[in-house]
Design a protein around this motif. Structure first.
Motif, PDB file in Angstrom:
ATOM      1  N   TYR A 230     -36.198  80.136  70.744  1.00 20.41           N
ATOM      2  CA  TYR A 230     -37.371  79.300  70.461  1.00 20.41           C
ATOM      3  C   TYR A 230     -38.188  79.830  69.284  1.00 20.41           C
ATOM      4  O   TYR A 230     -38.726  79.056  68.505  1.00 20.41           O
ATOM      5  CB  TYR A 230     -38.243  79.131  71.710  1.00 20.41           C
ATOM      6  CG  TYR A 230     -37.708  78.036  72.603  1.00 20.41           C
ATOM      7  CD1 TYR A 230     -38.106  76.713  72.423  1.00 20.41           C
ATOM      8  CD2 TYR A 230     -36.767  78.295  73.594  1.00 20.41           C
ATOM      9  CE1 TYR A 230     -37.596  75.699  73.207  1.00 20.41           C
ATOM     10  CE2 TYR A 230     -36.258  77.280  74.393  1.00 20.41           C
ATOM     11  CZ  TYR A 230     -36.671  75.989  74.192  1.00 20.41           C
ATOM     12  OH  TYR A 230     -36.161  74.970  74.963  1.00 20.41           O
ATOM     13  N   GLU A 231     -38.280  81.153  69.167  1.00 20.62           N
ATOM     14  CA  GLU A 231     -39.071  81.697  68.068  1.00 20.62           C
ATOM     15  C   GLU A 231     -38.242  81.809  66.798  1.00 20.62           C
ATOM     16  O   GLU A 231     -38.617  81.269  65.754  1.00 20.62           O
ATOM     17  CB  GLU A 231     -39.653  83.064  68.442  1.00 20.62           C
ATOM     18  CG  GLU A 231     -40.577  83.601  67.363  1.00 20.62           C
ATOM     19  CD  GLU A 231     -41.372  84.810  67.830  1.00 20.62           C
ATOM     20  OE1 GLU A 231     -42.605  84.767  67.737  1.00 20.62           O
ATOM     21  OE2 GLU A 231     -40.764  85.806  68.263  1.00 20.62           O
ATOM     22  N   GLY A 232     -37.108  82.460  66.907  1.00 25.31           N
ATOM     23  CA  GLY A 232     -36.320  82.734  65.714  1.00 25.31           C
ATOM     24  C   GLY A 232     -35.645  81.501  65.147  1.00 25.31           C
ATOM     25  O   GLY A 232     -35.648  81.266  63.938  1.00 25.31           O
ATOM     26  N   THR A 233     -35.057  80.691  66.034  1.00 24.37           N
ATOM     27  CA  THR A 233     -34.273  79.553  65.560  1.00 24.37           C
ATOM     28  C   THR A 233     -35.115  78.289  65.439  1.00 24.37           C
ATOM     29  O   THR A 233     -35.018  77.562  64.455  1.00 24.37           O
ATOM     30  CB  THR A 233     -33.078  79.301  66.512  1.00 24.37           C
ATOM     31  OG1 THR A 233     -32.361  80.521  66.661  1.00 24.37           O
ATOM     32  CG2 THR A 233     -32.152  78.236  65.966  1.00 24.37           C
ATOM     33  N   LEU A 234     -35.932  78.004  66.451  1.00 28.02           N
ATOM     34  CA  LEU A 234     -36.717  76.765  66.433  1.00 28.02           C
ATOM     35  C   LEU A 234     -38.101  76.957  65.809  1.00 28.02           C
ATOM     36  O   LEU A 234     -38.820  75.976  65.584  1.00 28.02           O
ATOM     37  CB  LEU A 234     -36.846  76.186  67.847  1.00 28.02           C
ATOM     38  CG  LEU A 234     -35.517  75.820  68.524  1.00 28.02           C
ATOM     39  CD1 LEU A 234     -35.757  75.270  69.934  1.00 28.02           C
ATOM     40  CD2 LEU A 234     -34.718  74.791  67.701  1.00 28.02           C
ATOM     41  N   GLY A 235     -38.466  78.194  65.508  1.00 25.17           N
ATOM     42  CA  GLY A 235     -39.672  78.438  64.728  1.00 25.17           C
ATOM     43  C   GLY A 235     -40.989  78.339  65.478  1.00 25.17           C
ATOM     44  O   GLY A 235     -42.040  78.145  64.868  1.00 25.17           O
ATOM     45  N   MET A 236     -40.954  78.487  66.800  1.00 24.59           N
ATOM     46  CA  MET A 236     -42.211  78.445  67.560  1.00 24.59           C
ATOM     47  C   MET A 236     -42.730  79.872  67.759  1.00 24.59           C
ATOM     48  O   MET A 236     -42.031  80.711  68.329  1.00 24.59           O
ATOM     49  CB  MET A 236     -41.973  77.829  68.951  1.00 24.59           C
ATOM     50  CG  MET A 236     -41.506  76.405  68.921  1.00 24.59           C
ATOM     51  SD  MET A 236     -41.342  75.759  70.625  1.00 24.59           S
ATOM     52  CE  MET A 236     -40.457  74.215  70.267  1.00 24.59           C
ATOM     53  N   PRO A 237     -43.960  80.157  67.341  1.00 23.83           N
ATOM     54  CA  PRO A 237     -44.488  81.511  67.524  1.00 23.83           C
ATOM     55  C   PRO A 237     -44.645  81.879  69.002  1.00 23.83           C
ATOM     56  O   PRO A 237     -45.238  81.127  69.774  1.00 23.83           O
ATOM     57  CB  PRO A 237     -45.878  81.443  66.862  1.00 23.83           C
ATOM     58  CG  PRO A 237     -45.868  80.208  66.023  1.00 23.83           C
ATOM     59  CD  PRO A 237     -44.896  79.259  66.659  1.00 23.83           C
ATOM     60  N   ALA A 238     -44.091  83.026  69.369  1.00 29.15           N
ATOM     61  CA  ALA A 238     -44.300  83.549  70.729  1.00 29.15           C
ATOM     62  C   ALA A 238     -45.684  84.163  70.769  1.00 29.15           C
ATOM     63  O   ALA A 238     -45.994  85.066  69.992  1.00 29.15           O
ATOM     64  CB  ALA A 238     -43.230  84.585  71.064  1.00 29.15           C
ATOM     65  N   VAL A 239     -46.547  83.652  71.664  1.00 26.35           N
ATOM     66  CA  VAL A 239     -47.946  84.064  71.642  1.00 26.35           C
ATOM     67  C   VAL A 239     -48.392  84.817  72.890  1.00 26.35           C
ATOM     68  O   VAL A 239     -49.484  85.380  72.911  1.00 26.35           O
ATOM     69  CB  VAL A 239     -48.883  82.845  71.439  1.00 26.35           C
ATOM     70  CG1 VAL A 239     -48.680  82.272  70.042  1.00 26.35           C
ATOM     71  CG2 VAL A 239     -48.654  81.773  72.499  1.00 26.35           C
ATOM     72  N   HIS A 240     -47.568  84.826  73.910  1.00 25.25           N
ATOM     73  CA  HIS A 240     -48.020  85.449  75.145  1.00 25.25           C
ATOM     74  C   HIS A 240     -46.818  85.735  76.034  1.00 25.25           C
ATOM     75  O   HIS A 240     -45.825  85.003  76.001  1.00 25.25           O
ATOM     76  CB  HIS A 240     -48.994  84.518  75.881  1.00 25.25           C
ATOM     77  CG  HIS A 240     -49.624  85.136  77.089  1.00 25.25           C
ATOM     78  ND1 HIS A 240     -50.620  86.071  77.011  1.00 25.25           N
ATOM     79  CD2 HIS A 240     -49.399  84.947  78.417  1.00 25.25           C
ATOM     80  CE1 HIS A 240     -50.979  86.438  78.222  1.00 25.25           C
ATOM     81  NE2 HIS A 240     -50.250  85.773  79.099  1.00 25.25           N
ATOM     82  N   ARG A 241     -46.961  86.789  76.825  1.00 25.91           N
ATOM     83  CA  ARG A 241     -45.905  87.125  77.783  1.00 25.91           C
ATOM     84  C   ARG A 241     -46.551  87.766  78.992  1.00 25.91           C
ATOM     85  O   ARG A 241     -47.458  88.590  78.829  1.00 25.91           O
ATOM     86  CB  ARG A 241     -44.921  88.094  77.112  1.00 25.91           C
ATOM     87  CG  ARG A 241     -43.711  88.348  77.943  1.00 25.91           C
ATOM     88  CD  ARG A 241     -42.638  88.934  77.069  1.00 25.91           C
ATOM     89  NE  ARG A 241     -41.552  89.435  77.874  1.00 25.91           N
ATOM     90  CZ  ARG A 241     -40.380  89.784  77.377  1.00 25.91           C
ATOM     91  NH1 ARG A 241     -40.167  89.681  76.076  1.00 25.91           N
ATOM     92  NH2 ARG A 241     -39.424  90.231  78.156  1.00 25.91           N
ATOM     93  N   GLU A 242     -46.110  87.392  80.164  1.00 25.36           N
ATOM     94  CA  GLU A 242     -46.835  87.827  81.354  1.00 25.36           C
ATOM     95  C   GLU A 242     -45.951  87.708  82.587  1.00 25.36           C
ATOM     96  O   GLU A 242     -45.194  86.741  82.729  1.00 25.36           O
ATOM     97  CB  GLU A 242     -48.068  86.915  81.520  1.00 25.36           C
ATOM     98  CG  GLU A 242     -48.972  87.243  82.689  1.00 25.36           C
ATOM     99  CD  GLU A 242     -50.214  86.321  82.730  1.00 25.36           C
ATOM    100  OE1 GLU A 242     -50.579  85.739  81.667  1.00 25.36           O
ATOM    101  OE2 GLU A 242     -50.789  86.156  83.814  1.00 25.36           O
ATOM    102  N   VAL A 243     -46.057  88.674  83.488  1.00 27.81           N
ATOM    103  CA  VAL A 243     -45.477  88.524  84.820  1.00 27.81           C
ATOM    104  C   VAL A 243     -46.499  87.781  85.675  1.00 27.81           C
ATOM    105  O   VAL A 243     -47.634  88.247  85.817  1.00 27.81           O
ATOM    106  CB  VAL A 243     -45.133  89.888  85.443  1.00 27.81           C
ATOM    107  CG1 VAL A 243     -44.735  89.722  86.907  1.00 27.81           C
ATOM    108  CG2 VAL A 243     -44.007  90.559  84.659  1.00 27.81           C
ATOM    109  N   VAL A 244     -46.111  86.597  86.172  1.00 22.19           N
ATOM    110  CA  VAL A 244     -46.992  85.839  87.063  1.00 22.19           C
ATOM    111  C   VAL A 244     -46.412  86.013  88.467  1.00 22.19           C
ATOM    112  O   VAL A 244     -45.548  85.249  88.914  1.00 22.19           O
ATOM    113  CB  VAL A 244     -47.072  84.352  86.660  1.00 22.19           C
ATOM    114  CG1 VAL A 244     -48.108  83.618  87.523  1.00 22.19           C
ATOM    115  CG2 VAL A 244     -47.427  84.204  85.183  1.00 22.19           C
ATOM    116  N   ALA A 245     -46.889  87.078  89.135  1.00 20.23           N
ATOM    117  CA  ALA A 245     -46.292  87.453  90.417  1.00 20.23           C
ATOM    118  C   ALA A 245     -46.410  86.317  91.428  1.00 20.23           C
ATOM    119  O   ALA A 245     -45.489  86.067  92.213  1.00 20.23           O
ATOM    120  CB  ALA A 245     -46.969  88.718  90.942  1.00 20.23           C
ATOM    121  N   GLU A 246     -47.548  85.618  91.394  1.00 17.61           N
ATOM    122  CA  GLU A 246     -47.792  84.551  92.370  1.00 17.61           C
ATOM    123  C   GLU A 246     -46.742  83.445  92.266  1.00 17.61           C
ATOM    124  O   GLU A 246     -46.502  82.721  93.225  1.00 17.61           O
ATOM    125  CB  GLU A 246     -49.191  83.979  92.128  1.00 17.61           C
ATOM    126  CG  GLU A 246     -49.751  83.225  93.313  1.00 17.61           C
ATOM    127  CD  GLU A 246     -51.219  82.837  93.093  1.00 17.61           C
ATOM    128  OE1 GLU A 246     -51.905  83.469  92.277  1.00 17.61           O
ATOM    129  OE2 GLU A 246     -51.644  81.882  93.761  1.00 17.61           O
TER     130      GLU A 246
END
Lengths: 134, 134
Positions: B22-38
């Motif tokens: 998604y970031e490298g090929t489709l050009g969408m900036p990765a803006v956040h990453r998170e473990v959502v335990a719930e």
């Protein structure tokens, strides 16, 4: 390259009931309805923000959406991203190794030009790019 | 009631490879990453216009996304609509006869408050509403 989410495509068994759900219950204005023979569907567009939901009812069982319904039942079918120049984007995507279902744009709903990328290149997600009608 | 498409959720088997797509090929900036335990996922957000793609990688097989992957394979998992007031919207939806998975909002990614509607009320589409963090 991809400007925004243009719409989500939803495969439905009953177009009238689905329009009623999205417009009457979820409050999205139904703004367009069209038989898109080239894609084997009757489709309805409902506005939500600057994007929309595209409801897709197959014209026959032996169509892509008809086969999708038989295999998976009603539900999310594809996501579409708006682009400014569909030929340029297809060129960039091909150059980046993305496999295409449509090598060239075809006619979509409301005079748009559309092309589908192959889900084997996009993590199983049927992905469309759409250049809206000017 | 529903302001715009906030994101599409995509179930993935390999989060790193999917971010790269998604970031490298489709050009969408990765803006956040998170473990959502719930929700039993590690999630990544990629921007596209004022919406985003939410990649969902299950923390275990016995989680909703883990079971989705086992049953259907990777692909579109849900669509989420932004709302201004999630309690008010849940009240309106319940009043309109929509069945809910979450009777009350729970914590989503990036401090948002989210609730899922039941697909049996929404034509098989797993539908989320999200009140973004102020």
């Amino acid at each position: 390259m991809l400007d925004r989410i243009d719409h989500v495509g939803v495969a439905v068994e009953d177009l009238e009931a689905s329009i009623s759900l999205y417009e009457g219950t979820l409050g999205m204005p139904a703004v367009h309805r069209e038989v898109v023979a080239e894609q084997g569907v009757e489709a309805a567009l409902l506005d939500v923000g600057d994007g929309h939901v595209e409801l897709l009812s197959p014209l026959a069982e032996d169509t892509p959406v008809g086969r999708f319904l038989a295999r998976k039942g009603p539900g999310l079918h594809h996501v579409a991203y708006a682009v400014a120049d569909i030929e340029a984007t297809l060129g960039q995507l091909t150059g980046a190794g993305i496999a295409l279902i449509d090598e060239r744009p075809r006619t979509g709903i409301r005079g748009s030009r559309v092309a589908f990328l192959h889900p084997r290149s996009t993590g199983g997600v049927l992905t469309e790019i759409v250049e809206p009608h000017a």
